[in-house]
Design a protein around this motif. Structure first.
Motif, PDB file in Angstrom:
ATOM      1  N   GLN A 249      27.661 -11.592   3.554  1.00 32.68           N
ATOM      2  CA  GLN A 249      28.710 -12.492   4.022  1.00 32.68           C
ATOM      3  C   GLN A 249      28.520 -12.865   5.491  1.00 32.68           C
ATOM      4  O   GLN A 249      28.761 -14.009   5.893  1.00 32.68           O
ATOM      5  CB  GLN A 249      30.087 -11.847   3.829  1.00 32.68           C
ATOM      6  CG  GLN A 249      31.237 -12.782   4.192  1.00 32.68           C
ATOM      7  CD  GLN A 249      32.579 -12.249   3.747  1.00 32.68           C
ATOM      8  OE1 GLN A 249      32.687 -11.135   3.227  1.00 32.68           O
ATOM      9  NE2 GLN A 249      33.625 -13.035   3.952  1.00 32.68           N
ATOM     10  N   GLU A 250      28.094 -11.916   6.276  1.00 32.69           N
ATOM     11  CA  GLU A 250      27.865 -12.196   7.693  1.00 32.69           C
ATOM     12  C   GLU A 250      26.746 -13.217   7.875  1.00 32.69           C
ATOM     13  O   GLU A 250      26.826 -14.102   8.741  1.00 32.69           O
ATOM     14  CB  GLU A 250      27.512 -10.896   8.424  1.00 32.69           C
ATOM     15  CG  GLU A 250      27.345 -11.063   9.925  1.00 32.69           C
ATOM     16  CD  GLU A 250      27.053  -9.757  10.632  1.00 32.69           C
ATOM     17  OE1 GLU A 250      26.643  -9.803  11.808  1.00 32.69           O
ATOM     18  OE2 GLU A 250      27.228  -8.679  10.006  1.00 32.69           O
ATOM     19  N   LYS A 251      25.717 -13.134   7.044  1.00 25.81           N
ATOM     20  CA  LYS A 251      24.577 -14.040   7.179  1.00 25.81           C
ATOM     21  C   LYS A 251      24.840 -15.421   6.580  1.00 25.81           C
ATOM     22  O   LYS A 251      24.476 -16.449   7.172  1.00 25.81           O
ATOM     23  CB  LYS A 251      23.350 -13.417   6.493  1.00 25.81           C
ATOM     24  CG  LYS A 251      22.102 -14.283   6.592  1.00 25.81           C
ATOM     25  CD  LYS A 251      20.899 -13.583   5.956  1.00 25.81           C
ATOM     26  CE  LYS A 251      19.649 -14.451   6.060  1.00 25.81           C
ATOM     27  NZ  LYS A 251      18.460 -13.787   5.461  1.00 25.81           N
ATOM     28  N   HIS A 252      25.497 -15.459   5.421  1.00 22.75           N
ATOM     29  CA  HIS A 252      25.632 -16.724   4.690  1.00 22.75           C
ATOM     30  C   HIS A 252      27.032 -17.325   4.739  1.00 22.75           C
ATOM     31  O   HIS A 252      27.216 -18.484   4.348  1.00 22.75           O
ATOM     32  CB  HIS A 252      25.227 -16.523   3.228  1.00 22.75           C
ATOM     33  CG  HIS A 252      23.824 -16.036   3.054  1.00 22.75           C
ATOM     34  ND1 HIS A 252      22.710 -16.817   3.310  1.00 22.75           N
ATOM     35  CD2 HIS A 252      23.350 -14.824   2.650  1.00 22.75           C
ATOM     36  CE1 HIS A 252      21.614 -16.119   3.071  1.00 22.75           C
ATOM     37  NE2 HIS A 252      21.971 -14.898   2.661  1.00 22.75           N
ATOM     38  N   GLY A 253      28.009 -16.554   5.171  1.00 21.89           N
ATOM     39  CA  GLY A 253      29.367 -17.095   5.252  1.00 21.89           C
ATOM     40  C   GLY A 253      30.100 -17.168   3.932  1.00 21.89           C
ATOM     41  O   GLY A 253      31.162 -17.788   3.833  1.00 21.89           O
ATOM     42  N   VAL A 254      29.548 -16.544   2.882  1.00 24.37           N
ATOM     43  CA  VAL A 254      30.209 -16.495   1.569  1.00 24.37           C
ATOM     44  C   VAL A 254      30.111 -15.074   1.028  1.00 24.37           C
ATOM     45  O   VAL A 254      29.210 -14.315   1.395  1.00 24.37           O
ATOM     46  CB  VAL A 254      29.568 -17.475   0.557  1.00 24.37           C
ATOM     47  CG1 VAL A 254      29.849 -18.913   0.947  1.00 24.37           C
ATOM     48  CG2 VAL A 254      28.073 -17.230   0.424  1.00 24.37           C
ATOM     49  N   GLU A 320      26.675 -19.005  -4.868  1.00 21.28           N
ATOM     50  CA  GLU A 320      28.027 -18.569  -4.510  1.00 21.28           C
ATOM     51  C   GLU A 320      28.781 -19.671  -3.751  1.00 21.28           C
ATOM     52  O   GLU A 320      29.961 -19.905  -3.977  1.00 21.28           O
ATOM     53  CB  GLU A 320      27.975 -17.300  -3.664  1.00 21.28           C
ATOM     54  CG  GLU A 320      27.496 -16.057  -4.397  1.00 21.28           C
ATOM     55  CD  GLU A 320      28.491 -15.555  -5.430  1.00 21.28           C
ATOM     56  OE1 GLU A 320      29.611 -16.101  -5.522  1.00 21.28           O
ATOM     57  OE2 GLU A 320      28.134 -14.609  -6.167  1.00 21.28           O
ATOM     58  N   SER A 321      28.074 -20.338  -2.844  1.00 22.69           N
ATOM     59  CA  SER A 321      28.692 -21.405  -2.069  1.00 22.69           C
ATOM     60  C   SER A 321      29.104 -22.570  -2.959  1.00 22.69           C
ATOM     61  O   SER A 321      30.208 -23.116  -2.843  1.00 22.69           O
ATOM     62  CB  SER A 321      27.727 -21.882  -0.985  1.00 22.69           C
ATOM     63  OG  SER A 321      28.289 -22.944  -0.233  1.00 22.69           O
TER      64      SER A 321
END
Length: 430
Positions: A249-254, A320-321
């Protein structure tokens, strides 16, 4: 007076229901302004005005069903219509101006003999129709109207001078016939209603709910549908997710969810069993060389299945996004037709509602659908015959037995199971 008609909506969509009028009679509109929202089988769409002017008439009400080509409103391009929306006012003014010079002579001619209207020639075109109740039409047109049972006084001619043509009569007859068909359909529906001795509440099904009901029944009637089941040990997947979710989540924002794992597993299995990624068209089997995965999303208006395009080319984060964006658009009612069209295979997750086991119905013309369910701890016999409590999920695959044999369906589902239970290998391949 210009007509606003229901435009071509999309492939396979020929009708809709008036959800909400965005304008009222007497409102000023510009070309391109949205005037009404239609609820279709899949999404809501706005119909825009093709003309600038004033809304002179609104011909259908909210809740009415309309078809492509139906006239739903009229626009007065002169912009002089009153708030009352008198559709004939501006035409009368124009006619008065044009006929002011010849009006007395024409009135005298009418007083001499009404039969001259039957023999109307070019001089008749200047008559003020608002001052005589007799429609202007040729004898042949009047004869055709009598044959079809059409009242000429109820016809609004397309001719700018008010002459009724045979084409006007034919169009009126067709409109009357179509109206009769719609009325008979409504009568048939009302005849099916059951009366109750005790209180009930009747609510009209939304067009989307009607379509969902229709398509589900069609799927059961047209496909040789069968369901096979398996059980997945979710231990390793839950471990990977727990280990990676924060960094992911920290890397991809999802968030790293289960859907990306199952989507990747399905794509991998589809590549090994291409018939599951096919559809039937007539006497041909069309094997799709792309992997557009439909993901079922529940909304207040019913189930919709937006499509994740080219899922085989997306990373876990990309999947996921994309799923997150489509789900949000679905809940906000902002899905477009392109979000719902196509798709080669569908995944539905009844587990989010607590379903332990189900038999999903095919999203035709697709020939396969995977059903995910609730994760529940159950005892499992391990390879060394020991018994452990493991987080388990039942998975189900419904398929069209016309082109998919039981062997392929079982092996497909077992391959999905293997990849979910070995997510490290799935991550490497994905």
């Amino acid at each position: 007076m210009k007509e606003i008609v229901v435009p071509e909506l999309a492939e396979s969509i020929t009708e809709g229901t008036v959800a909400e009028w965005l304008v009222s009679k007497g409102d000023q509109v510009e070309k391109g302004d949205p005037v009404v929202e239609l609820e279709t089988d899949k999404v809501n769409v706005e119909v825009n005005s093709d003309f600038s002017g004033v809304i002179a008439e609104i011909l259908v009400e909210e809740g009415d069903d309309v078809e492509v080509g139906d006239v739903i409103a009229k626009v007065d391009e002169s912009g002089e219509a009153s708030g009352s929306g008198d559709s004939g006012e501006s035409e009368s003014k124009d006619d008065d101006k044009e006929e002011s010079k010849e009006e007395p002579k024409e009135e005298k001619k009418e007083e001499k003999s009404e039969s001259k209207e039957e023999k109307s020639d070019s001089k008749d075109e200047g008559k003020d129709d608002n001052k005589t109740d007799q429609p202007v039409a040729s004898p042949a047109t009047r004869k055709r109207a009598r044959e079809l049972g059409i009242d000429l006084s109820e016809i609004k001619p397309k001719d700018p001078v008010g002459r009724i043509s045979k084409e006007d009569v034919e169009a009126a007859a067709k409109s009357k016939s179509d109206s009769g068909k719609k009325s008979s359909k409504k009568e048939e529906k009302s005849a099916e209603k059951t009366e109750f001795d005790k209180p009930v509440v009747r609510e009209k099904m939304s067009r989307r709910r009607q379509t969902i009901a229709k398509r589900l029944v069609e799927a059961q009637h047209t496909a040789a549908m069968l369901t096979t089941f398996n059980e997945v040990d979710m231990t390793n997947m839950m471990k990977v997710r727990s280990e990676r979710k924060d960094a992911f989540q920290e890397k991809h924002g999802v968030k790293l969810g289960f859907m990306s794992f199952f989507t990747k597993a399905v794509v991998g299995a589809l590549k090994e069993f291409p018939l599951v990624n096919a559809e039937i068209q007539g006497d041909e089997v069309v094997k799709k060389q792309f992997y557009d995965i439909g993901v079922a999303v529940s909304t207040e208006e019913g189930l919709v299945v937006p499509v994740v395009r080219d899922a085989d080319r997306l990373s876990f984060a990309g999947i996921e996004s994309e799923i997150g964006d489509l789900a949000k658009k679905a809940r906000d009612g902002k899905l477009g037709l392109k979000d719902l069209q196509g798709g080669s295979f569908t995944i539905t997750n009844g587990g989010i509602f607590g379903s332990l086991l189900s038999t999903p119905i095919l999203n035709t013309p697709q020939v396969g659908i995977l059903g995910m369910h609730k994760i529940e701890k159950r005892p499992k016999v391990m390879p060394d015959d020991s018994i452990e409590v493991r987080p388990m999920m039942y998975i189900a695959m419904s398929y069209d037995h016309r082109i998919i044999d039981g062997r392929e369906a079982v092996q497909f589902l077992d391959r999905v199971k293997q990849m979910i239970e070995d997510p490290y290998d799935l991550l490497l391949e994905g």
